[in-house]
Enzyme design. Structure first.
Site, PDB file in Angstrom:
ATOM      1  N   LYS A 108     -41.723   6.415   6.107  1.00 15.49           N
ATOM      2  CA  LYS A 108     -40.284   6.516   6.383  1.00 15.49           C
ATOM      3  C   LYS A 108     -39.660   7.587   5.485  1.00 15.49           C
ATOM      4  O   LYS A 108     -38.920   8.441   5.938  1.00 15.49           O
ATOM      5  CB  LYS A 108     -39.627   5.153   6.151  1.00 15.49           C
ATOM      6  CG  LYS A 108     -38.174   5.138   6.487  1.00 15.49           C
ATOM      7  CD  LYS A 108     -37.573   3.761   6.290  1.00 15.49           C
ATOM      8  CE  LYS A 108     -36.062   3.850   6.394  1.00 15.49           C
ATOM      9  NZ  LYS A 108     -35.386   2.614   6.077  1.00 15.49           N
ATOM     10  N   GLU A 162     -48.951   7.803  -2.599  1.00 19.38           N
ATOM     11  CA  GLU A 162     -50.258   7.376  -2.074  1.00 19.38           C
ATOM     12  C   GLU A 162     -50.498   7.975  -0.681  1.00 19.38           C
ATOM     13  O   GLU A 162     -51.574   8.503  -0.384  1.00 19.38           O
ATOM     14  CB  GLU A 162     -50.319   5.839  -1.968  1.00 19.38           C
ATOM     15  CG  GLU A 162     -50.255   5.118  -3.300  1.00 19.38           C
ATOM     16  CD  GLU A 162     -48.822   4.804  -3.736  1.00 19.38           C
ATOM     17  OE1 GLU A 162     -47.887   5.556  -3.363  1.00 19.38           O
ATOM     18  OE2 GLU A 162     -48.634   3.827  -4.476  1.00 19.38           O
ATOM     19  N   GLY A 208     -38.505  -0.473   6.172  1.00 23.91           N
ATOM     20  CA  GLY A 208     -39.947  -0.243   6.287  1.00 23.91           C
ATOM     21  C   GLY A 208     -40.712  -1.480   6.740  1.00 23.91           C
ATOM     22  O   GLY A 208     -41.538  -1.418   7.652  1.00 23.91           O
ATOM     23  N   ARG A 209     -40.412  -2.627   6.149  1.00 25.54           N
ATOM     24  CA  ARG A 209     -41.197  -3.832   6.478  1.00 25.54           C
ATOM     25  C   ARG A 209     -40.778  -4.464   7.801  1.00 25.54           C
ATOM     26  O   ARG A 209     -41.329  -5.484   8.206  1.00 25.54           O
ATOM     27  CB  ARG A 209     -41.131  -4.838   5.327  1.00 25.54           C
ATOM     28  CG  ARG A 209     -39.754  -5.191   4.843  1.00 25.54           C
ATOM     29  CD  ARG A 209     -39.781  -5.929   3.519  1.00 25.54           C
ATOM     30  NE  ARG A 209     -38.440  -6.120   2.970  1.00 25.54           N
ATOM     31  CZ  ARG A 209     -37.799  -5.233   2.202  1.00 25.54           C
ATOM     32  NH1 ARG A 209     -38.403  -4.100   1.888  1.00 25.54           N
ATOM     33  NH2 ARG A 209     -36.603  -5.488   1.729  1.00 25.54           N
ATOM     34  N   GLU A 246     -41.021  -8.920  -0.606  1.00 26.26           N
ATOM     35  CA  GLU A 246     -40.275  -7.693  -0.890  1.00 26.26           C
ATOM     36  C   GLU A 246     -38.800  -7.868  -0.477  1.00 26.26           C
ATOM     37  O   GLU A 246     -37.911  -7.242  -1.059  1.00 26.26           O
ATOM     38  CB  GLU A 246     -40.904  -6.493  -0.160  1.00 26.26           C
ATOM     39  CG  GLU A 246     -40.387  -5.157  -0.673  1.00 26.26           C
ATOM     40  CD  GLU A 246     -41.197  -3.963  -0.190  1.00 26.26           C
ATOM     41  OE1 GLU A 246     -42.018  -3.430  -0.961  1.00 26.26           O
ATOM     42  OE2 GLU A 246     -41.023  -3.561   0.979  1.00 26.26           O
ATOM     43  N   HIS A 251     -62.792 -24.167   2.786  1.00 28.81           N
ATOM     44  CA  HIS A 251     -64.006 -24.130   1.969  1.00 28.81           C
ATOM     45  C   HIS A 251     -63.806 -23.310   0.703  1.00 28.81           C
ATOM     46  O   HIS A 251     -64.781 -22.884   0.081  1.00 28.81           O
ATOM     47  CB  HIS A 251     -65.170 -23.599   2.818  1.00 28.81           C
ATOM     48  CG  HIS A 251     -65.445 -24.514   3.974  1.00 28.81           C
ATOM     49  ND1 HIS A 251     -66.259 -25.616   3.871  1.00 28.81           N
ATOM     50  CD2 HIS A 251     -64.946 -24.525   5.232  1.00 28.81           C
ATOM     51  CE1 HIS A 251     -66.271 -26.250   5.035  1.00 28.81           C
ATOM     52  NE2 HIS A 251     -65.480 -25.608   5.883  1.00 28.81           N
ATOM     53  N   LYS A 262     -43.258   2.675  -9.954  1.00 30.17           N
ATOM     54  CA  LYS A 262     -43.511   3.978  -9.306  1.00 30.17           C
ATOM     55  C   LYS A 262     -43.155   5.113 -10.261  1.00 30.17           C
ATOM     56  O   LYS A 262     -43.900   6.078 -10.405  1.00 30.17           O
ATOM     57  CB  LYS A 262     -42.619   4.123  -8.064  1.00 30.17           C
ATOM     58  CG  LYS A 262     -43.186   3.589  -6.794  1.00 30.17           C
ATOM     59  CD  LYS A 262     -42.284   4.051  -5.631  1.00 30.17           C
ATOM     60  CE  LYS A 262     -42.477   3.162  -4.420  1.00 30.17           C
ATOM     61  NZ  LYS A 262     -41.535   3.459  -3.348  1.00 30.17           N
TER      62      LYS A 262
HETATM   63  O1  F6P Z   1     -42.979   0.803  -2.383  1.00 34.05           O
HETATM   64  C1  F6P Z   1     -42.519  -0.061  -1.424  1.00 34.05           C
HETATM   65  C2  F6P Z   1     -42.172   0.676  -0.162  1.00 34.05           C
HETATM   66  O2  F6P Z   1     -41.023   1.432  -0.339  1.00 34.05           O
HETATM   67  C3  F6P Z   1     -42.012  -0.285   1.011  1.00 34.05           C
HETATM   68  O3  F6P Z   1     -40.755  -0.831   1.080  1.00 34.05           O
HETATM   69  C4  F6P Z   1     -42.379   0.570   2.150  1.00 34.05           C
HETATM   70  O4  F6P Z   1     -42.712  -0.193   3.280  1.00 34.05           O
HETATM   71  C5  F6P Z   1     -43.553   1.333   1.588  1.00 34.05           C
HETATM   72  O5  F6P Z   1     -43.214   1.549   0.230  1.00 34.05           O
HETATM   73  C6  F6P Z   1     -43.878   2.621   2.259  1.00 34.05           C
HETATM   74  O6  F6P Z   1     -42.788   3.493   2.261  1.00 34.05           O
HETATM   75  P1  F6P Z   1     -42.778   4.777   3.176  1.00 34.05           P
HETATM   76  O7  F6P Z   1     -42.872   4.340   4.595  1.00 34.05           O
HETATM   77  O8  F6P Z   1     -41.487   5.464   2.880  1.00 34.05           O
HETATM   78  O9  F6P Z   1     -43.967   5.618   2.784  1.00 34.05           O
END
Ligand code: F6P
Length: 546
Positions: free
Chosen positions: A206, A212, A267-268, A353, A384, A512
């Site tokens: 987003k 990452e 995002g979520r 979150e 189990h 972060k």
């Molecule tokens: O670090 C958490 C977060 O901001 C989430 O809320 C989000 O879903 C995820 O990182 C990925 O963010 P993006 O879609 O901006 O890469």
């Protein structure tokens, strides 16, 4: 005292919870033959039985009074109307609009947002069909056989959970893979068996700033260019989903390959948008629409059902009851359907979150317990592994059991065994077995008095452990959409009751920021000596022993 704690219903619930703590569900079932009917709700694709909670009619009435005093209905209407209920980011929360298939316009600043959504869906459909039908070709003219989605958190968990859940509905036109971890092992393992000529990457972010994801996308680009010897190849093998078009273009993605997102989709909560592209590519666009339709069905239920018959509202109230008033600290998600094996990971982000916070929306410190930690695993595997803890530890863990009447993949003799366990476990967690029953049982089995004295205390199960049971008709794109939306709305209501800003996530920023600084230090080998001694010691050890 926060405004919530000063509500009459809140105070009444505190008092009532003291009384309820000494009650046992066995007695409540004994006293009311109709408990199942009184405490269950039927939706088109599932049944919610919440009778195995430590509640009475009085509890439910008080919880509903709480919902009323917290103006849940008015907040719900504000969300659907597009008011900026995401206060700290000053944004609307409108993921529900993405699945609203009615023709009713939704006007913002004189513009019908529904038109933009329809255009975005058309773009997704065209792209999906081109790829699946082999019209979209790679740099060497070969068709796309493998999709690699690069994204993390909400740009990964939703689509991956759904892809896994609906595997049986995929026609294998393409294979879908996911890369979320910046640990190079994951992308290396995913790419190793693939041929760059056949691979399409979706960079899902987003913000298009997530380190990452950017690192993985960079590696993927280098891998492609190393094979094609041509930077032009990128436009045939990379698309992006982002609300930050500028960054995506700067990163090297062709403008026409960028799928838009809106700032009013968190995002979520974004799998309903183009973040769901890998789902559409895997299943076909029609099934993606069925997923949206299922969610829309739950949206209608949430909007229309009276609070007492409103499944997400009831789930939220029960969570507040179990955690804030009865003191539970975690909540298990236990699917008895292999398809849902990623559900607890998905709900971890969705709920924790959103609501894992301790400041009210007025900025006051919250002293009451808010949401539990969410964890879980497929039920049978859990039995189990950790069910011992659920049955006999002195921590009460409320659990959601989710199963299906019909298996998507019926294999003779399996489903009955699975479902027998599904029904037995909630019964055992609720009923337990007391020492008298244990002793009688051991005696009937011919055990000696000494043996009985020694073992009996260990075999006692106190029971009285709350569970919700969600019995799906069958996992399908539509029913899965309904289930996900059920939890989304539960989380929303939970946030309203607890007075939490559910749609921001400031708590992820501190780590972060520090990671960015330490990354610079590691890369330049210029370590800032102002770290605390633990962090400093660890970095030194890492640098010196590598
Ligand atoms: O670090 C958490 C977060 O901001 C989430 O809320 C989000 O879903 C995820 O990182 C990925 O963010 P993006 O879609 O901006 O890469």
């Amino acid at each position: 005292m926060t405004t919530r704690e000063s509500l009459p219903s809140w105070q009444q619930l505190i008092k009532h919870s003291q009384a309820m703590k000494s009650r046992h569900m066995n007695d409540l079932f004994e006293a009311n033959d109709n408990r199942f009917n009184d405490f269950s709700i039927q939706l088109p694709s599932m049944l919610l039985d919440y009778s195995k909670n430590l509640i009475t009619e009085e509890t439910l009435n008080l919880l509903l009074k709480l919902a009323d005093e917290c103006q849940v209905e008015s907040w719900r209407d504000k969300m659907f109307a597009g008011e900026h209920i995401n206060k700290t980011e000053d944004r609307a929360v409108l993921h529900t609009l993405l699945r609203d298939s009615t023709n009713e316009p939704f006007i913002v600043d004189g513009h019908n947002v529904k038109d933009s959504i329809r255009t975005a869906l058309k773009q997704m459909q065209l792209f999906t069909e081109n790829v699946r039908q082999g019209k979209w070709r790679g740099y060497s003219g070969k068709r796309i056989t493998d999709i690699v989605n690069i994204g993390v958190g909400g740009s990964n968990l939703g689509p991956q959970m759904v892809t896994e859940a609906l595997k049986q509905y995929s026609d294998d036109s393409v294979n879908v893979h996911y890369v979320s971890n910046v640990d190079g092992t994951q992308i290396a393992n995913v790419l190793r068996p693939l041929n760059p000529e056949n691979v399409l990457f979706i960079v899902s972010s987003k913000t298009f700033t997530t380190t990452e994801t950017m690192t993985n996308a960079q590696t993927a680009m280098q891998w492609l260019v190393a094979s094609s010897f041509d930077a032009e190849a990128i436009s045939k093998h990379f698309v992006a989903v982002s609300s930050n078009k500028k960054n995506a273009i700067e990163f090297g993605i062709a403008a026409e390959n960028i799928f838009d997102m809106w700032d009013w989709v968190g995002g979520r909560f974004s799998l309903w948008s183009a973040i769901g592209l890998p789902i559409a590519l895997d299943l076909g666009f029609d099934k993606f629409i069925e997923l949206l339709d299922g969610a829309f069905e739950t949206d209608c239920h949430f909007k229309q059902a009276p609070l007492a018959e409103n499944a997400p509202v009831i789930l939220a109230l029960l969570s507040v009851w179990n955690c804030t008033f009865l003191g539970a600290q975690s909540q298990a998600i236990l699917p008895y359907d292999q398809s849902l094996h990623m559900l607890s990971a998905y709900l971890q982000q969705a709920e924790m979150e959103s609501n894992g916070k301790s400041v009210s929306w007025h900025g006051e410190e919250i002293s009451y317990a808010t949401v539990p930690s969410i964890w879980g695993e497929l039920g049978i595997n859990g039995q189990h592994a950790f069910y011992q803890y659920l049955h006999q530890s002195n921590n009460i863990v409320p659990a959601d059991f989710i199963g299906s009447i019909n298996s998507v993949t019926p294999v003779k003799g399996h489903h009955e065994t699975l479902m027998a366990n599904f029904f037995a476990q909630t019964q055992a967690l609720m009923q337990g077995v007391n020492e008298e029953q244990v002793r009688a049982d051991l005696k009937a089995k011919g055990r000696t008095a000494d043996y009985i004295d020694k073992v009996a205390p260990h075999k006692v199960h106190k029971g009285n452990r709350p569970t919700n049971t969600i019995l799906m008709k069958q996992i399908s794109p539509k029913s899965l959409g309904s289930l996900i939306a059920l939890y989304e709305h539960k989380i929303f209501v939970q946030g309203i009751i607890l007075q939490i800003c559910s749609f921001d996530q400031w708590g992820v920023e501190l780590g972060k920021g520090l990671a960015n600084k330490i990354q610079q230090e590691l890369m330049t080998q210029n370590i800032n000596t102002k770290h605390d001694s633990s962090t400093q010691g660890l970095i030194d050890f890492y640098m010196n022993q590598g």
